[in-house]
Design a protein around this motif. Structure first.
Motif, PDB file in Angstrom:
ATOM      1  N   PHE A 140     -29.117 -32.058  20.375  1.00  0.00           N
ATOM      2  CA  PHE A 140     -28.358 -31.850  19.148  1.00  0.00           C
ATOM      3  C   PHE A 140     -28.459 -30.401  18.676  1.00  0.00           C
ATOM      4  O   PHE A 140     -29.521 -29.775  18.805  1.00  0.00           O
ATOM      5  CB  PHE A 140     -28.896 -32.761  18.038  1.00  0.00           C
ATOM      6  N   PRO A 141     -27.383 -29.879  18.086  1.00  0.00           N
ATOM      7  CA  PRO A 141     -27.471 -28.561  17.442  1.00  0.00           C
ATOM      8  C   PRO A 141     -28.399 -28.622  16.231  1.00  0.00           C
ATOM      9  O   PRO A 141     -28.694 -29.700  15.705  1.00  0.00           O
ATOM     10  CB  PRO A 141     -26.029 -28.262  17.016  1.00  0.00           C
TER      11      PRO A 141
ATOM     12  N   LEU B 242     -28.026 -30.888  12.836  1.00  0.00           N
ATOM     13  CA  LEU B 242     -26.960 -31.873  13.022  1.00  0.00           C
ATOM     14  C   LEU B 242     -27.519 -33.147  13.661  1.00  0.00           C
ATOM     15  O   LEU B 242     -28.473 -33.105  14.435  1.00  0.00           O
ATOM     16  CB  LEU B 242     -25.830 -31.314  13.876  1.00  0.00           C
TER      17      LEU B 242
ATOM     18  N   GLU C 277     -24.987 -35.809  14.568  1.00  0.00           N
ATOM     19  CA  GLU C 277     -23.870 -36.505  15.203  1.00  0.00           C
ATOM     20  C   GLU C 277     -23.934 -36.328  16.720  1.00  0.00           C
ATOM     21  O   GLU C 277     -24.299 -35.264  17.219  1.00  0.00           O
ATOM     22  CB  GLU C 277     -22.531 -35.981  14.679  1.00  0.00           C
TER      23      GLU C 277
ATOM     24  N   ALA D 261     -22.323 -35.519  20.048  1.00  0.00           N
ATOM     25  CA  ALA D 261     -21.156 -34.745  20.440  1.00  0.00           C
ATOM     26  C   ALA D 261     -20.312 -35.533  21.441  1.00  0.00           C
ATOM     27  O   ALA D 261     -20.827 -36.369  22.190  1.00  0.00           O
ATOM     28  CB  ALA D 261     -21.584 -33.414  21.057  1.00  0.00           C
ATOM     29  N   PRO D 262     -18.989 -35.278  21.487  1.00  0.00           N
ATOM     30  CA  PRO D 262     -18.108 -36.020  22.404  1.00  0.00           C
ATOM     31  C   PRO D 262     -18.558 -35.970  23.853  1.00  0.00           C
ATOM     32  O   PRO D 262     -18.465 -36.974  24.569  1.00  0.00           O
ATOM     33  CB  PRO D 262     -16.751 -35.336  22.208  1.00  0.00           C
ATOM     34  N   ASP D 263     -19.052 -34.833  24.323  1.00  0.00           N
ATOM     35  CA  ASP D 263     -19.466 -34.740  25.723  1.00  0.00           C
ATOM     36  C   ASP D 263     -20.657 -35.641  25.998  1.00  0.00           C
ATOM     37  O   ASP D 263     -20.750 -36.267  27.057  1.00  0.00           O
ATOM     38  CB  ASP D 263     -19.789 -33.293  26.085  1.00  0.00           C
ATOM     39  N   TRP D 264     -21.577 -35.733  25.034  1.00  0.00           N
ATOM     40  CA  TRP D 264     -22.714 -36.632  25.224  1.00  0.00           C
ATOM     41  C   TRP D 264     -22.273 -38.083  25.172  1.00  0.00           C
ATOM     42  O   TRP D 264     -22.818 -38.942  25.886  1.00  0.00           O
ATOM     43  CB  TRP D 264     -23.788 -36.366  24.172  1.00  0.00           C
ATOM     44  N   ARG D 265     -21.289 -38.421  24.325  1.00  0.00           N
ATOM     45  CA  ARG D 265     -20.786 -39.799  24.307  1.00  0.00           C
ATOM     46  C   ARG D 265     -20.202 -40.167  25.657  1.00  0.00           C
ATOM     47  O   ARG D 265     -20.363 -41.295  26.141  1.00  0.00           O
ATOM     48  CB  ARG D 265     -19.729 -39.955  23.207  1.00  0.00           C
TER      49      ARG D 265
ATOM     50  N   ARG E  78     -30.480 -39.241  14.025  1.00  0.00           N
ATOM     51  CA  ARG E  78     -30.053 -39.012  15.407  1.00  0.00           C
ATOM     52  C   ARG E  78     -30.212 -40.281  16.231  1.00  0.00           C
ATOM     53  O   ARG E  78     -29.308 -40.659  16.984  1.00  0.00           O
ATOM     54  CB  ARG E  78     -30.854 -37.856  16.017  1.00  0.00           C
TER      55      ARG E  78
END
Length: 239
Positions: free
Chosen positions: A131-132, A135, A137, A139-143, A182
């Motif tokens: 995670f940044p 943050l 959430e 991220a789409p790439d991790w999903r 997270r």
């Protein structure tokens, strides 16, 4: 218990040369899409059965058409779809090696089964989602990458232990809170991808158990993570 490398991120390929003597079979897609044809699905099932029951020592699959991180999304999605189907038929992602291939310019990719070879981990499964700073959430790439750890999910038999962590940049209380958010967000994504809540355990550790030890007040990307530990639930004892 299935083992995931401690700091593996996504997928990585080991290039050891395309097998010259292995029989290759094309896995084709509907033109211009990442949808496998009916024949390709049948081929994947055949390969899975061969790798589980056929002769040979350390059988592994070799898939052509390896792509770079900056490759077009369609190329990456096609590779992902094949890997997902192999996982679903019982071929662990660690038994698949991706190689460059001229097939990439067409709507087909070659797949070969190598009967004998040394044991190796050609594709690394990720254990942690990163995670940044500040943050929580996913991220789409991790999903997208999380699809690989739910591909062979068996309701009631597979358990996902989701463990959230943070770096030492904030206070201990803040770190605990964001590590929990997270972990909760990763668990929610698992549910969105079809995992039952009963098969998920969520834990938060804040800034304890650092992957990379740092002084207090240090922002460290490796420590801002959620580890997903996938286990098989022991079979119930007969009464």
């Amino acid at each position: 218990m299935r083992y995931f490398p401690a700091v593996a991120i996504g997928l990585s390929a080991v290039a050891i040369g395309w097998p010259a003597t292995a029989q290759t079979r094309p896995l084709c897609f509907e033109p211009g899409t990442a949808q496998l044809t009916a024949g390709a699905y049948a081929t994947v099932r055949e390969v899975g059965l061969e790798m589980q029951t056929g002769p040979g020592r350390w059988p592994h699959a070799v898939l052509g058409g390896g792509v770079a991180d900056d490759a077009p999304a369609m190329d990456r999605e096609r590779i992902d779809q094949i890997l997902l189907e192999l996982i679903r038929v019982g071929v662990g992602v660690g038994r698949v090696k991706i190689e460059p291939s001229a097939y990439k310019a067409t709507d087909c990719l070659p797949l070969a089964v190598v009967r004998d070879g040394p044991p190796y981990l050609a594709i690394s499964e990720f254990a942690a989602i990163f995670f940044p700073e500040r943050l929580a959430e996913v991220a789409p790439d991790w999903r997208r990458r999380m699809r690989f750890i739910v591909a062979d999910y068996q309701p009631g038999r597979t358990v996902y232990r989701v463990q959230g962590y943070a770096d030492t940049a904030g206070s201990a209380a803040a770190s605990m809170a964001i590590s929990r958010r997270r972990a909760d967000n990763v668990a929610s994504e698992l549910i969105r991808q079809g995992v039952r809540w009963d098969d998920i355990v969520v834990e938060a550790f804040g800034e304890t158990r650092l992957a990379r030890p740092t002084p207090d007040g240090t922002a460290e990307p490796l420590n801002r993570r959620v580890v997903v530990d996938v286990r098989s639930r022991p079979a119930a004892s007969p009464r």
